[in-house]
Design a protein around this motif. Structure first.
Motif, PDB file in Angstrom:
ATOM      1  N   SER A 146       0.830  -1.204   0.000  1.00  0.00           N
ATOM      2  CA  SER A 146       0.000   0.000   0.000  1.00  0.00           C
ATOM      3  C   SER A 146       0.873   1.266   0.000  1.00  0.00           C
ATOM      4  CB  SER A 146      -0.960   0.004   1.195  1.00  0.00           C
ATOM      5  OG  SER A 146      -0.294  -0.296   2.387  1.00  0.00           O
ATOM      6  N   SER A 147       2.051   1.202   0.633  1.00  0.00           N
ATOM      7  CA  SER A 147       2.971   2.346   0.596  1.00  0.00           C
ATOM      8  C   SER A 147       3.444   2.618  -0.825  1.00  0.00           C
ATOM      9  CB  SER A 147       4.189   2.096   1.495  1.00  0.00           C
ATOM     10  OG  SER A 147       3.826   2.006   2.836  1.00  0.00           O
ATOM     11  N   TYR A 148       3.760   1.544  -1.569  1.00  0.00           N
ATOM     12  CA  TYR A 148       4.190   1.731  -2.959  1.00  0.00           C
ATOM     13  C   TYR A 148       3.099   2.455  -3.751  1.00  0.00           C
ATOM     14  CZ  TYR A 148       7.140  -2.261  -1.520  1.00  0.00           C
ATOM     15  OH  TYR A 148       7.980  -3.107  -0.842  1.00  0.00           O
ATOM     16  N   ALA A 149       1.860   2.032  -3.556  1.00  0.00           N
ATOM     17  CA  ALA A 149       0.741   2.646  -4.275  1.00  0.00           C
ATOM     18  C   ALA A 149       0.564   4.111  -3.867  1.00  0.00           C
ATOM     19  CB  ALA A 149      -0.541   1.863  -4.014  1.00  0.00           C
ATOM     20  N   LEU A 150       0.664   4.387  -2.581  1.00  0.00           N
ATOM     21  CA  LEU A 150       0.501   5.766  -2.101  1.00  0.00           C
ATOM     22  C   LEU A 150       1.590   6.685  -2.652  1.00  0.00           C
ATOM     23  CD1 LEU A 150      -0.402   5.071   1.646  1.00  0.00           C
ATOM     24  CD2 LEU A 150      -1.929   6.047  -0.069  1.00  0.00           C
ATOM     25  N   ILE A 151       2.821   6.207  -2.662  1.00  0.00           N
ATOM     26  CA  ILE A 151       3.931   7.022  -3.175  1.00  0.00           C
ATOM     27  C   ILE A 151       3.752   7.308  -4.657  1.00  0.00           C
ATOM     28  CG2 ILE A 151       6.420   6.977  -3.660  1.00  0.00           C
ATOM     29  CD1 ILE A 151       6.646   5.354  -0.963  1.00  0.00           C
ATOM     30  N   SER A 152       3.251   6.333  -5.405  1.00  0.00           N
ATOM     31  CA  SER A 152       3.088   6.499  -6.857  1.00  0.00           C
ATOM     32  C   SER A 152       2.035   7.541  -7.216  1.00  0.00           C
ATOM     33  CB  SER A 152       2.733   5.160  -7.508  1.00  0.00           C
ATOM     34  OG  SER A 152       1.417   4.773  -7.152  1.00  0.00           O
ATOM     35  N   ALA A 162      10.007   6.473  -8.156  1.00  0.00           N
ATOM     36  CA  ALA A 162      10.412   6.334  -6.750  1.00  0.00           C
ATOM     37  C   ALA A 162       9.709   5.147  -6.107  1.00  0.00           C
ATOM     38  CB  ALA A 162      10.095   7.618  -5.995  1.00  0.00           C
ATOM     39  N   ALA A 163       8.406   4.976  -6.450  1.00  0.00           N
ATOM     40  CA  ALA A 163       7.655   3.841  -5.913  1.00  0.00           C
ATOM     41  C   ALA A 163       8.226   2.523  -6.430  1.00  0.00           C
ATOM     42  CB  ALA A 163       6.183   3.969  -6.297  1.00  0.00           C
ATOM     43  N   LEU A 164       8.643   2.504  -7.692  1.00  0.00           N
ATOM     44  CA  LEU A 164       9.223   1.280  -8.272  1.00  0.00           C
ATOM     45  C   LEU A 164      10.554   0.950  -7.594  1.00  0.00           C
ATOM     46  CD1 LEU A 164       9.173  -0.965 -10.414  1.00  0.00           C
ATOM     47  CD2 LEU A 164      10.305   0.637 -11.985  1.00  0.00           C
ATOM     48  N   GLN A 165      11.365   1.969  -7.368  1.00  0.00           N
ATOM     49  CA  GLN A 165      12.644   1.747  -6.676  1.00  0.00           C
ATOM     50  C   GLN A 165      12.403   1.184  -5.279  1.00  0.00           C
ATOM     51  OE1 GLN A 165      14.868   5.318  -5.860  1.00  0.00           O
ATOM     52  NE2 GLN A 165      16.816   4.238  -5.702  1.00  0.00           N
ATOM     53  N   LEU A 169      13.618  -2.646  -3.890  1.00  0.00           N
ATOM     54  CA  LEU A 169      14.402  -2.835  -2.665  1.00  0.00           C
ATOM     55  C   LEU A 169      13.551  -3.434  -1.547  1.00  0.00           C
ATOM     56  CD1 LEU A 169      16.626   0.358  -2.565  1.00  0.00           C
ATOM     57  CD2 LEU A 169      17.414  -2.003  -2.601  1.00  0.00           C
ATOM     58  N   GLY A 170      12.296  -2.997  -1.462  1.00  0.00           N
ATOM     59  CA  GLY A 170      11.397  -3.548  -0.450  1.00  0.00           C
ATOM     60  C   GLY A 170      11.145  -5.028  -0.658  1.00  0.00           C
ATOM     61  N   SER A 171      11.050  -5.440  -1.900  1.00  0.00           N
ATOM     62  CA  SER A 171      10.838  -6.866  -2.201  1.00  0.00           C
ATOM     63  C   SER A 171      12.066  -7.686  -1.824  1.00  0.00           C
ATOM     64  CB  SER A 171      10.511  -7.047  -3.689  1.00  0.00           C
ATOM     65  OG  SER A 171       9.311  -6.390  -4.008  1.00  0.00           O
ATOM     66  N   VAL A 172      13.248  -7.131  -2.071  1.00  0.00           N
ATOM     67  CA  VAL A 172      14.480  -7.813  -1.650  1.00  0.00           C
ATOM     68  C   VAL A 172      14.480  -7.977  -0.126  1.00  0.00           C
ATOM     69  CG1 VAL A 172      16.998  -7.620  -1.496  1.00  0.00           C
ATOM     70  CG2 VAL A 172      15.831  -7.020  -3.628  1.00  0.00           C
ATOM     71  N   GLY A 173      14.144  -6.896   0.587  1.00  0.00           N
ATOM     72  CA  GLY A 173      14.091  -6.962   2.044  1.00  0.00           C
ATOM     73  C   GLY A 173      13.069  -7.963   2.531  1.00  0.00           C
ATOM     74  N   ALA A 174      11.881  -7.961   1.915  1.00  0.00           N
ATOM     75  CA  ALA A 174      10.824  -8.893   2.324  1.00  0.00           C
ATOM     76  C   ALA A 174      11.249 -10.337   2.067  1.00  0.00           C
ATOM     77  CB  ALA A 174       9.540  -8.572   1.565  1.00  0.00           C
ATOM     78  N   LEU A 229      21.695   0.875   3.338  1.00  0.00           N
ATOM     79  CA  LEU A 229      20.552   0.234   2.679  1.00  0.00           C
ATOM     80  C   LEU A 229      19.347   1.180   2.623  1.00  0.00           C
ATOM     81  CD1 LEU A 229      20.906  -3.245   4.459  1.00  0.00           C
ATOM     82  CD2 LEU A 229      21.788  -2.584   2.226  1.00  0.00           C
ATOM     83  N   HIS A 230      19.647   2.461   2.541  1.00  0.00           N
ATOM     84  CA  HIS A 230      18.634   3.507   2.664  1.00  0.00           C
ATOM     85  C   HIS A 230      18.204   4.088   1.320  1.00  0.00           C
ATOM     86  CE1 HIS A 230      22.336   5.593   1.841  1.00  0.00           C
ATOM     87  NE2 HIS A 230      21.638   6.676   1.519  1.00  0.00           N
ATOM     88  N   THR A 231      18.750   3.607   0.215  1.00  0.00           N
ATOM     89  CA  THR A 231      18.666   4.352  -1.040  1.00  0.00           C
ATOM     90  C   THR A 231      17.244   4.556  -1.559  1.00  0.00           C
ATOM     91  OG1 THR A 231      19.140   2.264  -2.182  1.00  0.00           O
ATOM     92  CG2 THR A 231      20.991   3.759  -1.799  1.00  0.00           C
ATOM     93  N   TRP A 232      16.289   3.734  -1.091  1.00  0.00           N
ATOM     94  CA  TRP A 232      14.907   3.908  -1.527  1.00  0.00           C
ATOM     95  C   TRP A 232      14.242   5.125  -0.888  1.00  0.00           C
ATOM     96  CZ3 TRP A 232      11.237   4.075   2.279  1.00  0.00           C
ATOM     97  CH2 TRP A 232      11.575   3.511   3.518  1.00  0.00           C
ATOM     98  N   LEU A 233      14.716   5.523   0.303  1.00  0.00           N
ATOM     99  CA  LEU A 233      13.968   6.478   1.117  1.00  0.00           C
ATOM    100  C   LEU A 233      13.970   7.926   0.595  1.00  0.00           C
ATOM    101  CD1 LEU A 233      13.603   6.512   4.922  1.00  0.00           C
ATOM    102  CD2 LEU A 233      14.317   8.615   3.814  1.00  0.00           C
ATOM    103  N   PRO A 234      15.121   8.512   0.182  1.00  0.00           N
ATOM    104  CA  PRO A 234      15.075   9.920  -0.232  1.00  0.00           C
ATOM    105  C   PRO A 234      14.082  10.193  -1.356  1.00  0.00           C
ATOM    106  CG  PRO A 234      17.338   9.239   0.140  1.00  0.00           C
ATOM    107  CD  PRO A 234      16.510   7.999   0.227  1.00  0.00           C
ATOM    108  N   ASN A 235      14.084   9.379  -2.403  1.00  0.00           N
ATOM    109  CA  ASN A 235      13.153   9.607  -3.513  1.00  0.00           C
ATOM    110  C   ASN A 235      11.707   9.341  -3.095  1.00  0.00           C
ATOM    111  OD1 ASN A 235      15.090  10.402  -5.311  1.00  0.00           O
ATOM    112  ND2 ASN A 235      15.328   8.402  -6.272  1.00  0.00           N
ATOM    113  N   ALA A 236      11.499   8.316  -2.268  1.00  0.00           N
ATOM    114  CA  ALA A 236      10.132   7.983  -1.840  1.00  0.00           C
ATOM    115  C   ALA A 236       9.520   9.146  -1.063  1.00  0.00           C
ATOM    116  CB  ALA A 236      10.141   6.716  -0.987  1.00  0.00           C
TER     117      ALA A 236
END
Length: 493
Positions: A146-152, A162-165, A169-174, A229-236
Motif C-alpha cells: 500500500s505504501s508503494y501505491a501511495l507514493i506512486s 520512486a515507488a518502483l525503486q 528494494l522492499g521486495s528484496v528486504g521482504a 541500505l537507505h537508497t529507496w527512502l530519499p526519492n520515496a
C-alpha cells in the motif's frame, strides 16, 4: 464484551473500512469513512495502552485456538506504545489531508487514496499486535504494497519511479525476512514468537540460527532505511504526495525498528546477538556512519522534502544506538526517540505540505522570505526544527539526553562525544531553512502567498505543539518508553 475484542478490532476496523471507501466511490463519503476509522482506531489504541498499564499484557487467541496452534495477538507495553504512535499519526494526518490532497492528487483518485491509506495503517498496526512471526511478514507486505501505491500517486513523473525503486528494494528486504522466518520454522516447527524463543538453542545451536538472524536483520535494515541500505527512502519521501510523506515518515520505519527489537529481545535474545555475536558494534558503526553521512547530505539539499528525508536516515541511527547499548537506559532512550522523532518529523513534513500548498514548490530557493507572508507556517518550522536539533524544552532533547546519559552509564564516551558533534550538523540544515524564510528577500511566489488554510495549520500545530508538550511533560512519553524497555529486558532474562 467489546473491550475483550479490542486487539482484533484494531485490525478489523481499518481492514473492513478500506473496501467500503472503494465501494463508496465518492471522495467525501470515503473521507468520512477514513476519518471515523482512524479516530476509532486511535481511541482503541488509547484504551489498549490504559489496559496494559493497569492489568498487564493482553493476549487474544484468534478463533479461540490456543498458541502455538492458533494465531495469538499480544499487546504489551512496547507494542501498545508503537500502536499509539501509528494510530495517533494516522488520525492527525487524516484531519490534515483534504486541502493538501486537492492540491496534489486528482479528485477522481481521492477515494482510492483513502482506501490505500487505511490498508497501510492496517499493515503497520498488525505488525505491532501479532505474536505470530509469519503474520509479521504478511502485515509487513500489506503495509509495504500500500505504501508503494501511495507514493506512486505523487503529481510528478518521478513519483512512480520512486515507488518502483522502493518496490524493488522492499521486495528484496521482504524476501530476506521470509527466508529468515522459514529457517526459524525449519528449526523449531512453530511460528509463534514465544514458542520459537523457547525452542531455539542460542548457546550451542545450529549455524542455521545465525543464518536466519542474518537474513532477517538485513531485510529489516532495508525496511528501516539503515545506511547504506537507505537508497529507496530519499526519492520515496521527496516525490510522494505531502500527506503520504507525513504518515510514512512518522510511522513506517519506526514499526520496522519495532520488528527488529522484537527479533533481538523476543526471539534470538540479546545475549546471542550482542555477546556471542558482535551485532552491537556493527549497529553502532552503521548508526554513526548513517548519522554523519545523511546529516551532511541534508545540509546540501535544496529540496526541503529531500533534506528531511536524509535527516530521517540520521535519526534512525540514534534509535539504533539506544538498541545497541543493551541496557535499560539505552533502550529507553531509543524507544523514546521513536516516539519523539515520529511527532517531530511528522510535524515538519506537515509544515512542508503547508508551504507546498501555498507556494506550489518544496524548493528552498522558492521559499525565500516566506516567513513574512506565511508567519504561522514559518514559526511551526522553527519550533519543529528546534525539536529536531534537540534543544531543551523540546521532545528531541529528552530522547537525546536519555541516550547521552545511557552512553555515559555504559562508559561509551566516544558514543557520547560523536552524538554531541552530530547534533551540530542538524543545526546547520535546520538553520538554512530558517535563514531562507526570515532573512532573505521574498521571492515572487512568496510575495503573493498567505498562510495555509486552518484545516492544515491546526493539525500541524497540534503535532508541533506536542513536540514542546512532551519536552516539558516527560512522564508520559519517557515513562512509557521506560516501561517498554524494562519489559523487553525482563522478558529476555
Amino acid at each position: 464484551m467489546i473491550e475483550a475484542h479490542l486487539p482484533v478490532l484494531l485490525i478489523v476496523l481499518p481492514m473492513m473500512a478500506a473496501p467500503l471507501c472503494v465501494l463508496a466511490g465518492n471522495r467525501k463519503a470515503a473521507y468520512g469513512i477514513a476519518l471515523l476509522t482512524t479516530l476509532a482506531t486511535f481511541a482503541i489504541g488509547l484504551r489498549l495502552m490504559s489496559t496494559v498499564l493497569s492489568t498487564g499484557s493482553i493476549h487474544y487467541e484468534i478463533g479461540g485456538w490456543e498458541p502455538p496452534y492458533g494465531i495469538e495477538y499480544v499487546v504489551d507495553s512496547f507494542s501498545a506504545f508503537v500502536i499509539l504512535i501509528v494510530s495517533a499519526m494516522a488520525a492527525i494526518t487524516m484531519m490534515y489531508a483534504p486541502p493538501s490532497l486537492d492540491k496534489e492528487i486528482l479528485p477522481s483518485k481521492h477515494y482510492l487514496f483513502y482506501a490505500t491509506f487505511l490498508l497501510c495503517m492496517t499493515g503497520l498496526l498488525g505488525m505491532c499486535v501479532t505474536g505470530d512471526l509469519f503474520n509479521v511478514f504478511v502485515f509487513l507486505e500489506i503495509s509495504s504494497l500500500s505504501s508503494y501505491a501511495l507514493i506512486s500517486l505523487g503529481k510528478t513523473r518521478r513519483a512512480p519511479l520512486a515507488a518502483l525503486q522502493y518496490l524493488i528494494l522492499g521486495s528484496v528486504g521482504a524476501t530476506f525476512i521470509l527466508i529468515g522466518i522459514g529457517l526459524l520454522y525449519q528449526m523449531t516447527g512453530t511460528l509463534n514468537m514465544v514458542d520459537i524463543a523457547s525452542r531455539i538453542n542460542t548457546v550451542n545451536g545450529p549455524r542455521t540460527m545465525l543464518v536466519a538472524l542474518a537474513f532477517m536483520t538485513i531485510g529489516l535494515y532495508i525496511k528501516m532505511a539503515v545506511f547504506p541500505l537507505h537508497t529507496w527512502l530519499p526519492n520515496a519521501y521527496t516525490y510522494a504526495p505531502s500527506v503520504v510523506t507525513v504518515f510514512v515518515a512518522a510511522t513506517a520505519t519506526k514499526v520496522s525498528v519495532y520488528a527488529f527489537v522484537r527479533l533481538i529481545y523476543g526471539i534470538v535474545t540479546p545475549d546471542f546477538a550482542f555477546e556471542t555475536l558482535p551485532l552491537d558494534a556493527a549497529l553502532r558503526l552503521m548508526a554513526f556512519v548513517g548519522i554523519f553521512v545523511a546529516s551532511t547530505a541534508a545540509i546540501f539539499q535544496d529540496n526541503v522534502k529531500r533534506l528531511l528525508a536524509y535527516s530521517s536516515i540520521a535519526q534512525i541511527g540514534y534509535i539504533l544506538l539506544g538498541v545497541s547499548m543493551n541496557t535499560q537506559a539505552g533502550l529507553t532512550g531509543g524507544i523514546a526517540h521513536m516516539f519523539n522523532h515520529a511527532i517531530i518529523k511528522g510535524g515538519l513534513f506537515m509544515v512542508v505540505g503547508c508551504f507546498a500548498m501555498r507556494l506550489g514548490s518544496v524548493q528552498l530557493s522558492d521559499w525565500r522570505g516566506a516567513g513574512r507572508t506565511m508567519p504561522w507556517t514559518a514559526f511551526a518550522w522553527a519550533v519543529g526544527g528546534l525539536g529536531l536539533i534537540g534543544v531543551p524544552l523540546t521532545a528531541g532533547f529528552i530522547s537525546k539526553w536519555l541516550l547521552l546519559t545511557a552512553a555515559f552509564e555504559s562508559e561509551l564516551w566516544q558514543v557520547a562525544v560523536l552524538m554531541l558533534i552530530s547534533s551540530l550538523l542538524a543545526i546547520v540544515y535546520v538553520w538554512r531553512v530558517v535563514e531562507t524564510l526570515y532573512f532573505s528577500e521574498p521571492s515572487e511566489i512568496a510575495k503573493a502567498a498567505t498562510d495555509a488554510p486552518l484545516q492544515m495549520l491546526v493539525p500541524t500545530y497540534v503535532v508541533i505543539g506536542a513536540t514542546v508538550l512532551f519536552g516539558i511533560w516527560t512522564t508520559y512519553s519517557a515513562g512509557l518508553a521506560a516501561n517498554a524497555a524494562a519489559m523487553l529486558l525482563g522478558g529476555s532474562q
